[in-house]
Design an enzyme around this catalytic site. Structure first.
Site, PDB file in Angstrom:
ATOM      1  N   GLU A 140      -4.803  13.488   3.225  1.00  0.00           N
ATOM      2  CA  GLU A 140      -6.253  13.442   2.936  1.00  0.00           C
ATOM      3  C   GLU A 140      -7.081  13.126   4.172  1.00  0.00           C
ATOM      4  O   GLU A 140      -8.260  13.487   4.250  1.00  0.00           O
ATOM      5  CB  GLU A 140      -6.548  12.426   1.826  1.00  0.00           C
ATOM      6  N   ARG A 187       2.888  32.967  -2.956  1.00  0.00           N
ATOM      7  CA  ARG A 187       1.641  32.301  -2.587  1.00  0.00           C
ATOM      8  C   ARG A 187       1.852  31.227  -1.510  1.00  0.00           C
ATOM      9  O   ARG A 187       2.972  30.758  -1.305  1.00  0.00           O
ATOM     10  CB  ARG A 187       1.051  31.593  -3.815  1.00  0.00           C
ATOM     11  N   THR A 233       0.859  -1.196   0.000  1.00  0.00           N
ATOM     12  CA  THR A 233       0.000   0.000   0.000  1.00  0.00           C
ATOM     13  C   THR A 233       0.888   1.237   0.000  1.00  0.00           C
ATOM     14  O   THR A 233       1.930   1.254   0.664  1.00  0.00           O
ATOM     15  CB  THR A 233      -0.969   0.095   1.192  1.00  0.00           C
ATOM     16  N   ILE A 234       0.453   2.246  -0.719  1.00  0.00           N
ATOM     17  CA  ILE A 234       1.200   3.505  -0.655  1.00  0.00           C
ATOM     18  C   ILE A 234       1.052   4.133   0.729  1.00  0.00           C
ATOM     19  O   ILE A 234       1.850   4.975   1.109  1.00  0.00           O
ATOM     20  CB  ILE A 234       0.747   4.518  -1.741  1.00  0.00           C
ATOM     21  N   ASP A 235       0.016   3.722   1.486  1.00  0.00           N
ATOM     22  CA  ASP A 235      -0.283   4.376   2.768  1.00  0.00           C
ATOM     23  C   ASP A 235       0.683   3.980   3.892  1.00  0.00           C
ATOM     24  O   ASP A 235       0.742   4.657   4.919  1.00  0.00           O
ATOM     25  CB  ASP A 235      -1.711   4.040   3.216  1.00  0.00           C
TER      26      ASP A 235
HETATM   27  O1  F6P Z   1      -5.134   2.836   0.071  1.00  0.00           O
HETATM   28  C1  F6P Z   1      -4.516   3.389  -1.041  1.00  0.00           C
HETATM   29  C2  F6P Z   1      -5.252   4.615  -1.515  1.00  0.00           C
HETATM   30  O2  F6P Z   1      -4.580   5.133  -2.628  1.00  0.00           O
HETATM   31  C3  F6P Z   1      -5.470   5.661  -0.444  1.00  0.00           C
HETATM   32  O3  F6P Z   1      -4.324   6.436  -0.205  1.00  0.00           O
HETATM   33  C4  F6P Z   1      -6.660   6.390  -1.004  1.00  0.00           C
HETATM   34  O4  F6P Z   1      -7.411   6.985   0.016  1.00  0.00           O
HETATM   35  C5  F6P Z   1      -7.448   5.300  -1.650  1.00  0.00           C
HETATM   36  O5  F6P Z   1      -6.563   4.256  -1.925  1.00  0.00           O
HETATM   37  C6  F6P Z   1      -8.153   5.680  -2.923  1.00  0.00           C
HETATM   38  O6  F6P Z   1      -8.914   4.580  -3.301  1.00  0.00           O
HETATM   39  P1  F6P Z   1      -9.658   4.387  -4.695  1.00  0.00           P
HETATM   40  O7  F6P Z   1      -8.703   3.703  -5.616  1.00  0.00           O
HETATM   41  O8  F6P Z   1     -10.780   3.483  -4.349  1.00  0.00           O
HETATM   42  O9  F6P Z   1     -10.067   5.724  -5.182  1.00  0.00           O
END
Ligand code: F6P
Length: 381
Positions: A238, A178, A141-143
């Site tokens: 986010e 800015r 996961t990127i997270d």
């Molecule tokens: O879990 C990985 C992720 O890229 C999150 O960072 C993001 O909130 C989510 O998936 C976006 O998901 P989707 O592909 O369903 O828009």
């Protein structure tokens, strides 16, 4: 003896999926094990959609190390234990179709399934393991929020993309005096935001782990202006929330329990607008979005993905199932899927770490927090 294995990639894509697939296939071929791709994540298990993977001269698993995406697809919303079925009359039902998937695994003769994915994917993997399927997980996961491992593949590439965006926002921000806001992904964890802020020299990083006070952020920017710095760069995760406030949500999906139905997004715009009002400086938001997931993996992710893929196949050869390959104290290791998913019965509980989820978030004594504070990055508190 392992003879035939299946690989599935599940959840949002990341750079490095193909590098893991290649590493599993290469290690398997060295031990005369046949590899199959399970197409479009758990969906492929249900639909018996399998494709032979090979690194022969005309094989499909060659030349894929630098490729983004996944050659075997992925699925973000497939939970076979609570699967969404749309009937002919348009009505929607959720069914447990895991037994059908298990029958397919047996019929095709898979000795082990590799599950490349984040916490939702590994929860399903754990549930299949409990029902007797030989499963080995690989943390993707990127997270960077999977429990029991220090890093997931795809994360480093996402941070690098965010860093490059910050470098570019610096020059345009400085030119026009800015406030430049960058909204990055990360769900309920601030790893991408905080590491990118440090790597990209941002002035502020707002992360889910520290609810922010927008007035403190504005004061930081005012103080910079007093010191002759007419621009500022702000990174917003986010999942960041103001003190006592709610998550900013783009939409909510109806894919049942066990998958993340909450689509986060929009907080960058909110923060930019508020900072413009509070400071009188022009502010602009950029939402980085899917740039963080696409394209070629960094060298770090290519190496990490290759290490993970080979270790996963080694575990299979040793018949150590029901485990996730992890990095622990900087070294390859494995953890039980039970420890990884904890008592995670619902994925994406809106606040992250609840009794029902087991996400790895940034601890307040993490070196990243200390480092950010030492160099004066404002964390909104
Ligand atoms: O879990 C990985 C992720 O890229 C999150 O960072 C993001 O909130 C989510 O998936 C976006 O998901 P989707 O592909 O369903 O828009």
């Amino acid at each position: 003896m392992i003879k035939k294995v299946g690989i599935l990639a599940n959840g949002g894509d990341v750079s490095g999926f193909n590098a893991v697939i290649r590493a599993i296939v290469k290690t398997a071929e060295n031990h005369n094990v046949e590899c199959y791709g399970i197409i479009d994540g758990y969906n492929g298990l249900l639909k018996k959609d399998f494709e032979r993977l090979s690194t022969a001269a005309d094989g499909n698993a060659i030349g894929i190390l630098p490729q983004g995406g996944s050659i075997i697809g992925s699925s973000t919303n497939a939970n076979l234990f609570n699967y969404k079925v749309v009937n002919e009359d348009g009505s929607v039902e959720f069914k447990d179709v895991s037994d059908q998937a298990i029958a397919n695994i047996k019929e095709f003769g898979f000795d082990c399934i590799f599950t490349l994915g984040g916490d939702g994917t590994q929860k399903s993997a754990r549930d299949f393991s409990t029902k007797g399927v030989n499963v080995i997980g690989v943390p993707k996961t990127i997270d960077n929020d999977v429990a029991c491992t220090e890093i997931t593949f795809g994360y480093n590439t996402a941070v690098s993309v965010a860093m490059e965006a910050l470098d570019r926002l610096h020059t345009t921000g400085a030119t026009h005096h800015r406030i430049m806001v960058l909204e990055v992904m990360g769900r309920y964890a601030g790893w991408i935001a905080l590491e990118a802020a440090i790597a990209g020299g941002a002035d502020v990083a707002l992360i889910p782990e520290i609810p922010y006070d927008i007035n403190r952020v504005a004061t930081k920017i005012e103080n910079r202006r007093k010191r002759g710095k007419s621009f500022s760069v702000v990174v917003v995760a986010e999942g960041a929330t103001p003190i006592g406030g709610e998550l900013t949500i783009m939409n909510t999906r109806d894919n049942g329990a066990g998958v993340d139905n909450t689509k986060l997004g929009g907080i960058g715009e909110v923060v930019a607008k508020q900072l413009q009002e509070l400071t009188g400086l022009e502010a602009r938001n950029t939402t980085l979005g899917y740039m963080q997931r696409g394209g070629t993996p960094t060298a770090f992710d290519r190496v990490l993905s290759t290490k993970y893929g080979t270790k996963a196949m080694e575990l299979a050869l040793e018949e150590k199932f029901g485990r996730l390959v992890v990095i622990k104290n900087g070294k390859l290791d494995s953890a039980t899927l039970d420890d990884v998913v904890g008592n995670n019965t619902k994925i994406g509980a809106a606040s992250g770490n609840t009794a029902e989820s087991n996400l790895r978030k940034i601890e307040m004594d993490d070196d990243l927090i200390k480092t950010a504070r030492n160099i004066g990055i404002n964390l909104g508190d």
